[in-house]
Every structure is written in structure tokens, then in C-alpha cells.
Design a protein around this motif. Structure first.
Motif, PDB file in Angstrom:
ATOM      1  N   ARG A 132      55.103 -10.542  26.619  1.00 46.23           N
ATOM      2  CA  ARG A 132      54.417  -9.358  26.086  1.00 46.23           C
ATOM      3  C   ARG A 132      54.741  -8.111  26.914  1.00 46.23           C
ATOM      4  NH1 ARG A 132      49.907 -10.240  22.717  1.00 46.23           N
ATOM      5  NH2 ARG A 132      49.641 -12.423  22.188  1.00 46.23           N
TER       6      ARG A 132
ATOM      7  N   ASP B  39      47.429 -10.037  25.959  1.00 49.96           N
ATOM      8  CA  ASP B  39      47.793  -8.661  25.630  1.00 49.96           C
ATOM      9  C   ASP B  39      47.179  -7.683  26.627  1.00 49.96           C
ATOM     10  OD1 ASP B  39      49.329  -7.165  23.718  1.00 49.96           O
ATOM     11  OD2 ASP B  39      47.444  -6.239  23.105  1.00 49.96           O
TER      12      ASP B  39
ATOM     13  N   ARG C  26      56.288  -4.758  25.400  1.00 56.25           N
ATOM     14  CA  ARG C  26      55.631  -3.462  25.562  1.00 56.25           C
ATOM     15  C   ARG C  26      56.558  -2.445  26.199  1.00 56.25           C
ATOM     16  NH1 ARG C  26      50.431  -2.169  25.473  1.00 56.25           N
ATOM     17  NH2 ARG C  26      49.016  -3.640  24.483  1.00 56.25           N
TER      18      ARG C  26
ATOM     19  N   ARG D  64      49.023  -5.063  29.148  1.00 56.07           N
ATOM     20  CA  ARG D  64      48.659  -3.646  29.230  1.00 56.07           C
ATOM     21  C   ARG D  64      48.399  -3.242  30.689  1.00 56.07           C
ATOM     22  NH1 ARG D  64      43.821  -2.176  25.494  1.00 56.07           N
ATOM     23  NH2 ARG D  64      44.859  -3.791  24.286  1.00 56.07           N
TER      24      ARG D  64
ATOM     25  N   GLU E  80      45.170 -14.923  23.189  1.00 62.54           N
ATOM     26  CA  GLU E  80      46.068 -13.857  22.726  1.00 62.54           C
ATOM     27  C   GLU E  80      45.591 -12.498  23.223  1.00 62.54           C
ATOM     28  OE1 GLU E  80      48.871 -13.732  20.449  1.00 62.54           O
ATOM     29  OE2 GLU E  80      49.044 -15.777  21.200  1.00 62.54           O
TER      30      GLU E  80
ATOM     31  N   THR F 207      39.532  -5.054  23.426  1.00 64.29           N
ATOM     32  CA  THR F 207      40.382  -5.726  22.437  1.00 64.29           C
ATOM     33  C   THR F 207      39.590  -6.787  21.682  1.00 64.29           C
ATOM     34  OG1 THR F 207      41.164  -7.217  24.179  1.00 64.29           O
ATOM     35  CG2 THR F 207      42.561  -5.342  23.634  1.00 64.29           C
TER      36      THR F 207
END
Lengths: 167, 384
Positions: B37, A55, B41, A59, A51, A81
């Protein structure tokens, strides 16, 4: 007097080259697994590690055009993170630790359990130093601490690990 | 001893860490989950940009006309305050935080509301899409009912979701504040106009989602009133999209209504044409041809010499061509080349060449900073 470690021969293979693949797909293919493994050592949970890494990749994708070195950015993102996750769970009295799956070797469970006994910064310092083989200066930069603090973190982490496992 | 100096103990620890890390597995669908994701975002970022733009405009106008504080992230807007067409927007929790921090003396807030766009009329043939939060605030000017002073209305929709294909607000005109209303919220393609009367200036703002759902594009232009030319001329025009905004009064249809014709045009392309009727009982907007739903489309007519208005009822495209000599030609899609009519679709998407300038907060702020309070005399000088 402690000596500078930067000139020391690496105790583990050098970390992956910082040069990033030129495409996001390339970065994914090149680094996804490595980042999951890094996060796994930090949080001790495979699903959580994935996870976090996903993420972090999202980003990176968001900032792809602005980041000079997406690979390095990704690494920092994963590390941060993961550290945040450790802190967050620690505050909730639910420390991140090994959630061993059936396939996990007992010795590895023991190691992950020992890592859980470390603080978030100690855990990061140990992983960066002994898993990734990063120098004191690199670790200091990644953790935003002074180099001397890195020594202290590693020293205390090793002491703590020796208490629970045989190194 | 330097704890980092290599030892055999360190080697063993490194080996054990690598062994433990090696047991981590990766999901086969990891790539797809990352893509999801990324989309999420982008949507969140789009919402933040839109909110930031609104906040920037509002904050700067605090020194001038009115300030609107946007304290509530759009993602936290309550979804239950759906407005039925033809009714006044329902208040929602937290609306008290949206009161203006400054208003010209005598102005009072008539309403401040947040609602969600109802589904677009089925007449378009398009499926119901995501409803959108729209913030509206209406300010009543000084003076008794019936005064000719304007009611200022700010209506800003946030492009926080992926699909704003059906943003045009079918019940927007029904939200009139009363007989004094100057309803300055003509829906634009996939967006809202935010109007600020600014002395001789007018600022148009719309945000919209474009072809790719993660994009929030915005167009903004500041128009300065040119009394000699009886029109607004583009003053701040990022992207160079708009050259003129013609806003001329037409003969009133009734004793108490005046119709404006507003046309945005570039050199060879018409963008939007809206006939606006002001001053009647509901302050309604009316599209030329009575198009329901206020759905407008820009059509690239490529080198056309005149100003063209484009409207659609979801079935056919109507074109009104204003030739340089002042004559008017009305066409519809049946008479127009299929290549033009074909650009109208139910997706609400403009042809790529009409993609608006990407949101640039700096530009928004720059325009907002140019705003100045409007006084009655200035307003009166505008082409009511």
C-alpha cells in the motif's frame, strides 16, 4: 447538572501512551494489533478492519516525516477510516456489522450485533469511552464534536444497547 | 446522571468490548500488505505531484503564452491510445478538455493528444517497461505555411508510474507538426523537456523517476538569453546543477536546416548534449552520431575540464569532449576508462550525483510566473 468526567477514575485501563515508537517498524510492532482490534469493534469485520488499518499505516508512512506523533496520527487515521467505512456501508444499505467467524464467541457476536444498531458516531463514542477509556474531552476532540455532544451520544448509545443486550 | 460516570454497567460493557476486540485476528502477511500500500500511495502521490506541476505551469502561463488545462488526472488516461512509432498521436476521449484557454492571437491548436509511450526499442537490450502517458500539444503560429515563426510544442510526460527507465520517446521527432515545426521536445534522460519560449527565456522541465521508484525528481532551470555571450545562462537554477546551456547554431547541413548544439553543463560534468536539426522536412532531432532512440546518458567524468556530450546506442557510450580551446575530441567507451563507461547501463538510471532536484512545486510555480509572452521580434533574435 452533569459533572465533568475528566477527574473521574478511569473505568477501563487508560489508552496506550501517545508517545510513538521512533521507527515505522516499531510503530507497526507496537500498534498494529491494537489498531485492528479497535477497527474490528467499529466495523465488526476482521478482514475489513485489517484493510482499514493497513491503509492507515500506509498513510502514516507517507507522512512520517511530517507528523509529530505518528501513534496519535495512526489512531485518528484508523478511527476515521473506520467511521467512513461505517458511513459508506450505511449509505449503501449494507450496514457494517458482525461477520462472525467460526472462532467468535456467541456473546461477542451479540455485542457486535448490538453495536451495529448504533449510529457511526454513537459506535465510535462507545468504543472510545468504554474500550479505550478515553475522557469526554478526548472523545470530543477525536470526533470533532462538543463535549456535551459526547454525553448525548453515549447516553443514547447506552439506551440503544440496553434495548438489545443486557449490560 | 452523567452517562459517562463510571458504573458497574460500564465496567461490564468495557469487559465485553475488550473480549470482543480480543477475538480480532491479524494476518501474518500484514506487514507486506502495508508495504504494498505504501508503494501504491507513493506512485499515486508522484502522479499527483507531476500533474500539479504541469497544471501550475499551465495555469500561470495563461497570462502569457499559452495555457494548458489539465483536467484529466493521469490515472484516468485511456490506455488504448498507444501510438505506433512514426505516426501521429491518436486522439483520446476528453482531449477537447485540453484545448488552451488562451493563445496569442493567430495561434491555433494543431494537435492535442495524449498517448502512451511505445516500448523502448529492443536495441537497448532493455526489457519493455511500463508505458507512460505523455501529453503533447502543438500550436501553430500565425502566418502561412512556411513562415519562420515557430510552432510551439509542449510535451510533458508524467512520472506517474514506477519505472520510467525508458522514457525517451523514440518516435518523438516523427510527430512533427509540419514544415514549420520547431520541435522543442528533445528527450532527456528519463524525462521530457517542456519548453516555453519566453522572450529571452527558456524553461526546461523534466520529471523523472530516480533510483527509488517512489521518487519523482524534477529538474527545472530558467535560462535567460545572453546575446553578448550567445548562449543561455542559468537564471533560475535550483540545486545549482546547471551552469550554462549553450545553444549555438552550427553550419546548416542543408539549405533549409540548421543544427543547434545544446549542452547543459556544470562545472566539471557534462550532462546532456543534443544536436538539434531544425527546419528540415520533419523537424527532426538528431543526436550527434546518429544515436537511435535518443537515449542520452549523463556520465560523471569527475573534474574533466571540458564540456562532454554523452550518448549511447545501447551498446557503447560515445563521448564528445569540447575543450576550452574549442577543439573537439570524440571518444567512445572502448577508449574511455571502464569506470566511466560502466556508468552507462540499460536501466536508464543516472549516477547518484546526477539526481535532480526533488520536485518543488513552489519552484515550478515561481518559474512559471516569470514567463512572459514572446513576440516575433524576440523569437527572431533567438539563435535559429
Amino acid at each position: 447538572m452533569l459533572s465533568d468526567i475528566n477527574s473521574d477514575p478511569p473505568v477501563v485501563p487508560a489508552p496506550p501512551a501517545l508517545a510513538s515508537p521512533v521507527t515505522f517498524d516499531g510503530l507497526y510492532a507496537d500498534r498494529y494489533g491494537a489498531m485492528v482490534r479497535l477497527a474490528y469493534l467499529m466495523v465488526g469485520d476482521n478482514a475489513v478492519a485489517e484493510e482499514l488499518v493497513q491503509d492507515a499505516f500506509a498513510r502514516v508512512h507517507q507522512r512520517w516525516a511530517k507528523v509529530d506523533n505518528p501513534g496519535a496520527y495512526l489512531h485518528v487515521a484508523v478511527l476515521n477510516t473506520a467511521r467512513n467505512e461505517v458511513r459508506r456501508r450505511s449509505r449503501r444499505q449494507r450496514p457494517v456489522g458482525p461477520q462472525p467467524d467460526a472462532h467468535v464467541d456467541e456473546a461477542n457476536v451479540e455485542l457486535l450485533d448490538a453495536l451495529r444498531a448504533l449510529s457511526e458516531r454513537q459506535r465510535a463514542a462507545v468504543v472510545l469511552r468504554f474500550y479505550e477509556g478515553r475522557s469526554e474531552a478526548e472523545i470530543a476532540e477525536l470526533l470533532h464534536v462538543r463535549p456535551g455532544t459526547v454525553k448525548s451520544l453515549v447516553h443514547r448509545a447506552l439506551d440503544r444497547l440496553r434495548e438489545v443486550i443486557e449490560l | 446522571v452523567n452517562p459517562l460516570t463510571p458504573t458497574s454497567e460500564h465496567d461490564r460493557l468495557a469487559d465485553r468490548l475488550r473480549a470482543a476486540a480480543g477475538e480480532a485476528t491479524t494476518s501474518p502477511d500484514a506487514r507486506r500488505r502495508i508495504e504494498r500500500r505504501v508503494v501504491l500511495r507513493r506512485r499515486r502521490a508522484a502522479g499527483r505531484r507531476a500533474a500539479a506541476a504541469v497544471a501550475a505551469v499551465a495555469a500561470v502561463t495563461a497570462a502569457g503564452v499559452v495555457a494548458v488545462r489539465w483536467d484529466q488526472p493521469p490515472t484516468e488516461v485511456r490506455t488504448g491510445a498507444t501510438t505506433e512509432p512514426g505516426t501521429t498521436a491518436a486522439p483520446f476521449p476528453g482531449s477537447e478538455r485540453l484545448v488552451p484557454s488562451y493563445l496569442p492571437e493567430g495561434y491555433k491548436v494543431l494537435s492535442a493528444s495524449m498517448d502512451r509511450l511505445p516500448p523502448f526499442p529492443a536495441a537497448t537490450g532493455a526489457p519493455t517497461r511500463t508505458v507512460m502517458p505523455v501529453y503533447e500539444q502543438v500550436f501553430r503560429p500565425p502566418g502561412p505555411p512556411g513562415t519562420t515563426a515557430p510552432v510551439m510544442r509542449i510535451s510533458i510526460g508524467l512520472a506517474a508510474e514506477a519505472d520510467q527507465s525508458h522514457w525517451p520517446h523514440p518516435d518523438g521527432p516523427a510527430k512533427s507538426a509540419g514544415p514549420w515545426s520547431v520541435n522543442l521536445t528533445p528527450p532527456s534522460e528519463n524525462g521530457r523537456w517542456a519548453w516555453f519560449e519566453d522572450g529571452p527565456r527558456l524553461v526546461l522541465l523534466t520529471t523523472r523517476s530516480a533510483v527509488r521508484d517512489e521518487d519523482v525528481l524534477a529538474f527545472i532551470a530558467a535560462m535567460r538569453w545572453d546575446p553578448a555571450g550567445s548562449r543561455y545562462a542559468a537564471e533560475h537554477n535550483p540545486g545549482g546543477l546547471v551552469e550554462t546551456l549553450v545553444m549555438r547554431p552550427h553550419p546548416p547541413r542543408t539549405a533549409d536546416s540548421v543544427t543547434f548544439r545544446m549542452t547543459l553543463s556544470s562545472t566539471s560534468r557534462a550532462l546532456i548534449h543534443v544536436d538539434t536539426r531544425i527546419g528540415d522536412e520533419d523537424g527532426a532531432l538528431e543526436a550527434r552520431g546518429g544515436v537511435a532512440g535518443y537515449e542520452y546518458r549523463a556520465v560523471d567524468i569527475g573534474g574533466f575540464p571540458g564540456v562532454v556530450s554523452v550518448s549511447t546506442d545501447g551498446t557503447d557510450v560515445s563521448l564528445t569532449v569540447a575543450w576550452p580551446d574549442g577543439s573537439i575530441t570524440d571518444l567512445d567507451s572502448r577508449a574511455f576508462p571502464a569506470s566511466v563507461a560502466g556508468q552507462r547501463d540499460n536501466s536508464g538510471m543516472l549516477p547518484p550525483e546526477f539526481m535532480f532536484t526533488r520536485v518543488v512545486e513552489d519552484e515550478l510555480i515561481a518559474v512559471a510566473r516569470s514567463l512572459r509572452p514572446v513576440d516575433q521580434a524576440t523569437w527572431d533574435a533567438l539563435p535559429h
